[in-house]
Design an enzyme around this catalytic site. Structure first.
Site: not given
Ligand code: DX5
Ligand code: ZN
Length: 232
Positions: A10, A35, A37, A39, A68, A70, A139, A177
């Site tokens: 990620s 991965h 993220d 947001m 992913h 969000m 999650m 995740d």
């Molecule tokens: C959180 C993300 C994750 C995040 C995980 O909302 O969806 O993908 O990057 O990070 P770590 O491994 O640091 O918990």
């Molecule tokens: Zn994620």
């Protein structure tokens, strides 16, 4: 049982000014997926990256991009993310009004469709949609930030999701995740997840004086995850 485990790096915890090098280092350590993220500051209380960055990453890696989402109203952007290079696109149950429509849209664009369950989302949310998904993302933190602690109840949730998928004849893999590291990777794999997302454990420096080493950290995480397989 198919026990091929994949590590998804990620980039949320990577150095954004040096993303190409960070990704290359994690790949040398054995990363299978990247991965990403996304947001929007509405669905989750943080803003990260969008399609231009996905497009830029696409140029520097041949690994599948696992995007992913969000964000609210993901249907508006899925086309753009797939065009930018996303191979896997996952959406949160709570972010869409018509989950079947959204998953069908992702699949019709040629990407794999994932359904994300927040820590408080019940497993039964998958019940009517199992035939329409390619993977389930469980999650193990509340989404929004990297570097949070793994919520231990996620292990039992992985087992229950795997049980439901198996009973319904689905071989869809489970992705986990949030808060994944070498201390819990073996338990996560033993519970039935086969895609392990890790940000902080791969890109975060252990302390201010030690530079992060994504290659070694990815290798260590793989070893921890595969240790569970040889034990099984
Ligand atoms: C959180 C993300 C994750 C995040 C995980 O909302 O969806 O993908 O990057 O990070 P770590 O491994 O640091 O918990
Ligand atoms: Zn994620």
């Amino acid at each position: 049982m198919n026990r091929s485990v994949r590590i998804a790096s990620s980039i949320l915890s990577a150095d954004f000014a040096d993303l190409g090098r960070e990704i290359a280092a994690s790949e040398r350590g054995g990363a299978d997926l990247i991965h990403v993220d996304v947001m929007d500051g509405h669905f989750v209380p943080n803003i990260t990256i969008g399609t231009p960055v996905v497009k830029a990453i696409r140029r520097v890696t041949t690994k599948p991009l696992d995007v992913h989402l969000m964000i609210e109203e993901p249907d508006r952007y899925i086309d753009d993310f797939v065009a930018a290079g996303a191979n896997m696109v996952s959406v949160h149950v709570e972010a869409v009004h018509h989950l079947h429509r959204t998953l069908t849209l992702i699949r019709n664009l040629g990407a794999q469709a994932g359904v994300v369950l927040n820590p408080s989302t019940p497993v039964v949310a998958l019940d009517e949609i199992i035939a329409d998904l390619d993977f389930v993302l469980v999650m193990s933190v509340n989404p929004g930030f990297g570097g949070q602690a793994f919520i231990p109840q996620a292990l039992d949730k992985i087992r229950r999701v795997r049980g439901l998928l198996d009973r319904r004849g689905s071989a869809a893999p489970i992705e986990i995740d949030g808060g994944v590291d070498t201390s819990n990777a073996a338990d996560i794999v033993a519970a039935g997840a086969t895609i392990l997302v890790a940000g902080h454990a791969i890109f975060g420096a252990p302390d201010a004086e030690t530079a992060a080493d994504p290659e070694a950290a990815t290798r260590a995480l793989r070893a921890a995850a595969f240790g569970a397989i040889s034990r099984a």
